[in-house]
Scaffold this motif. Structure first.
Motif, PDB file in Angstrom:
ATOM      1  N   VAL A 102      65.231  35.734  32.718  1.00  0.00           N
ATOM      2  CA  VAL A 102      65.487  34.559  32.983  1.00  0.00           C
ATOM      3  C   VAL A 102      65.163  33.508  32.316  1.00  0.00           C
ATOM      4  O   VAL A 102      63.738  33.912  31.670  1.00  0.00           O
ATOM      5  CB  VAL A 102      64.573  34.562  34.517  1.00  0.00           C
ATOM      6  N   TYR A 103      65.624  32.735  32.112  1.00  0.00           N
ATOM      7  CA  TYR A 103      66.135  31.234  30.861  1.00  0.00           C
ATOM      8  C   TYR A 103      66.053  30.118  32.802  1.00  0.00           C
ATOM      9  O   TYR A 103      67.675  30.513  32.592  1.00  0.00           O
ATOM     10  CB  TYR A 103      66.874  31.390  30.335  1.00  0.00           C
ATOM     11  N   VAL A 104      65.681  29.313  33.108  1.00  0.00           N
ATOM     12  CA  VAL A 104      65.963  28.063  33.705  1.00  0.00           C
ATOM     13  C   VAL A 104      66.543  27.109  32.876  1.00  0.00           C
ATOM     14  O   VAL A 104      65.345  26.147  32.072  1.00  0.00           O
ATOM     15  CB  VAL A 104      65.249  28.174  34.880  1.00  0.00           C
ATOM     16  N   TYR A 105      67.562  26.454  33.418  1.00  0.00           N
ATOM     17  CA  TYR A 105      67.718  24.776  32.320  1.00  0.00           C
ATOM     18  C   TYR A 105      68.994  24.345  32.928  1.00  0.00           C
ATOM     19  O   TYR A 105      69.303  24.511  33.655  1.00  0.00           O
ATOM     20  CB  TYR A 105      68.468  25.237  31.172  1.00  0.00           C
ATOM     21  N   ARG A 106      68.536  22.813  32.670  1.00  0.00           N
ATOM     22  CA  ARG A 106      69.747  22.136  32.858  1.00  0.00           C
ATOM     23  C   ARG A 106      70.087  20.999  31.617  1.00  0.00           C
ATOM     24  O   ARG A 106      69.181  21.132  31.259  1.00  0.00           O
ATOM     25  CB  ARG A 106      69.219  21.386  33.510  1.00  0.00           C
ATOM     26  N   ALA A 107      71.375  21.097  31.503  1.00  0.00           N
ATOM     27  CA  ALA A 107      71.958  20.340  30.122  1.00  0.00           C
ATOM     28  C   ALA A 107      73.490  19.388  31.246  1.00  0.00           C
ATOM     29  O   ALA A 107      74.123  20.210  31.910  1.00  0.00           O
ATOM     30  CB  ALA A 107      72.607  21.798  29.381  1.00  0.00           C
ATOM     31  N   LEU A 108      73.508  18.148  30.921  1.00  0.00           N
ATOM     32  CA  LEU A 108      74.727  17.249  31.232  1.00  0.00           C
ATOM     33  C   LEU A 108      75.693  17.732  29.914  1.00  0.00           C
ATOM     34  O   LEU A 108      74.933  17.827  28.871  1.00  0.00           O
ATOM     35  CB  LEU A 108      74.531  16.103  30.623  1.00  0.00           C
ATOM     36  N   ASP A 109      77.219  18.051  30.328  1.00  0.00           N
ATOM     37  CA  ASP A 109      77.537  18.062  29.444  1.00  0.00           C
ATOM     38  C   ASP A 109      78.871  16.952  29.036  1.00  0.00           C
ATOM     39  O   ASP A 109      79.362  15.772  29.917  1.00  0.00           O
ATOM     40  CB  ASP A 109      79.409  19.166  30.083  1.00  0.00           C
ATOM     41  N   ALA A 166      70.031  28.924  23.339  1.00  0.00           N
ATOM     42  CA  ALA A 166      68.293  29.015  22.160  1.00  0.00           C
ATOM     43  C   ALA A 166      68.279  29.287  23.449  1.00  0.00           C
ATOM     44  O   ALA A 166      67.159  30.117  22.796  1.00  0.00           O
ATOM     45  CB  ALA A 166      68.584  27.553  21.426  1.00  0.00           C
ATOM     46  N   GLY A 167      68.192  29.034  24.766  1.00  0.00           N
ATOM     47  CA  GLY A 167      66.970  30.177  25.421  1.00  0.00           C
ATOM     48  C   GLY A 167      67.426  31.223  26.161  1.00  0.00           C
ATOM     49  O   GLY A 167      66.448  31.514  25.972  1.00  0.00           O
ATOM     50  N   VAL A 168      68.897  31.870  25.900  1.00  0.00           N
ATOM     51  CA  VAL A 168      69.010  32.889  26.363  1.00  0.00           C
ATOM     52  C   VAL A 168      69.135  33.969  25.515  1.00  0.00           C
ATOM     53  O   VAL A 168      68.066  34.699  25.117  1.00  0.00           O
ATOM     54  CB  VAL A 168      70.039  32.564  26.592  1.00  0.00           C
ATOM     55  N   LEU A 169      68.578  33.182  23.832  1.00  0.00           N
ATOM     56  CA  LEU A 169      68.043  34.233  22.979  1.00  0.00           C
ATOM     57  C   LEU A 169      66.348  34.005  22.396  1.00  0.00           C
ATOM     58  O   LEU A 169      65.265  35.424  22.583  1.00  0.00           O
ATOM     59  CB  LEU A 169      68.512  33.739  21.530  1.00  0.00           C
ATOM     60  N   ALA A 170      65.907  33.476  22.851  1.00  0.00           N
ATOM     61  CA  ALA A 170      64.265  33.599  23.452  1.00  0.00           C
ATOM     62  C   ALA A 170      64.066  34.267  24.544  1.00  0.00           C
ATOM     63  O   ALA A 170      63.298  34.793  24.557  1.00  0.00           O
ATOM     64  CB  ALA A 170      63.706  31.437  23.439  1.00  0.00           C
ATOM     65  N   ALA A 171      65.265  34.348  25.603  1.00  0.00           N
ATOM     66  CA  ALA A 171      64.220  35.273  26.423  1.00  0.00           C
ATOM     67  C   ALA A 171      64.598  36.472  26.524  1.00  0.00           C
ATOM     68  O   ALA A 171      63.803  37.716  26.405  1.00  0.00           O
ATOM     69  CB  ALA A 171      65.447  34.892  27.854  1.00  0.00           C
ATOM     70  N   TRP A 172      65.717  36.364  25.445  1.00  0.00           N
ATOM     71  CA  TRP A 172      65.980  37.772  24.672  1.00  0.00           C
ATOM     72  C   TRP A 172      64.546  38.718  23.260  1.00  0.00           C
ATOM     73  O   TRP A 172      64.140  39.290  23.989  1.00  0.00           O
ATOM     74  CB  TRP A 172      66.970  38.285  23.801  1.00  0.00           C
ATOM     75  N   GLU A 173      64.218  37.735  22.377  1.00  0.00           N
ATOM     76  CA  GLU A 173      63.528  38.030  22.187  1.00  0.00           C
ATOM     77  C   GLU A 173      62.035  37.878  23.106  1.00  0.00           C
ATOM     78  O   GLU A 173      61.200  39.200  22.679  1.00  0.00           O
ATOM     79  CB  GLU A 173      63.034  36.149  21.008  1.00  0.00           C
ATOM     80  N   ALA A 174      61.935  37.269  23.615  1.00  0.00           N
ATOM     81  CA  ALA A 174      59.880  37.332  24.283  1.00  0.00           C
ATOM     82  C   ALA A 174      60.216  38.780  25.242  1.00  0.00           C
ATOM     83  O   ALA A 174      59.329  39.877  25.056  1.00  0.00           O
ATOM     84  CB  ALA A 174      60.575  36.530  25.212  1.00  0.00           C
TER      85      ALA A 174
END
Length: 182
Positions: A102-109, A166-174
């Protein structure tokens, strides 16, 4: 009914359900934390399938992202819902998906002023021989890329990529799950 009016499941920081709202309301500033999924698809050579989000998307249009993203309906199984969305966007409904984190994030477009605040379940699958058949209402373009090249490109040109990639890729790598692992 438009996709923006579909329900999403609101969650707390631990992913526990709190209720539901519409996609539009969840993505209106300041953004409400809700359940989502991101699918990473690999081919037999370990290349990652990237999709350029369609221009009509209300959040981060025309940015490169993972193969498929979406929101499971409240109380529905994330893997089942992700497989269904994968079929809708890319015509790839027969792909087995494995949850890896799981990757939790917040991003404003900055363009649409919509907010992504997601408890994002990361799923991985392998495309054997199927050729994606993207829905042009959802996908502007597709390309295969080496994951290391994608990481470098995100660092060099972050504005060209969805902020969650980037966070999704990091979750996969972890999770240390190789493409093709079950």
């Amino acid at each position: 009914m438009s996709r923006e009016q579909l329900p999403v499941e609101l969650v707390d920081a631990d992913g526990l359900p709190l209720g539901s709202t519409t996609v539009t309301h969840a993505h209106t500033a300041p953004g409400l934390l809700h359940r989502a999924f991101s699918v990473l698809l690999f081919d037999a050579d370990g290349r990652l399938l990237l999709q350029q989000r369609a221009e009509a998307k209300t959040r981060f249009p025309l940015r490169w992202a993972n193969a498929c993203c979406g929101h499971p309906a409240p109380t529905k199984d994330v893997v089942t819902e992700a497989a269904q969305r994968l079929d809708e966007e890319l015509g790839l409904g027969s792909i087995a998906l494995t949850p890896v984190g799981v990757y939790v994030y917040r991003a404003l477009d900055p363009v649409t002023e919509r907010v992504e605040h997601e408890y994002d379940h990361v799923l991985v699958g392998t495309v054997a021989r199927e050729a994606p058949r993207p829905d042009p209402a959802e996908v502007a373009a597709l390309r295969w890329a080496d994951p290391d090249d994608v990481r470098r490109a995100i660092e060099a040109e972050p504005w060209s990529y969805a902020p969650w990639l980037a966070g999704v890729l990091a979750a996969w790598e972890a999770a240390a799950v190789e493409p093709g692992d079950r």
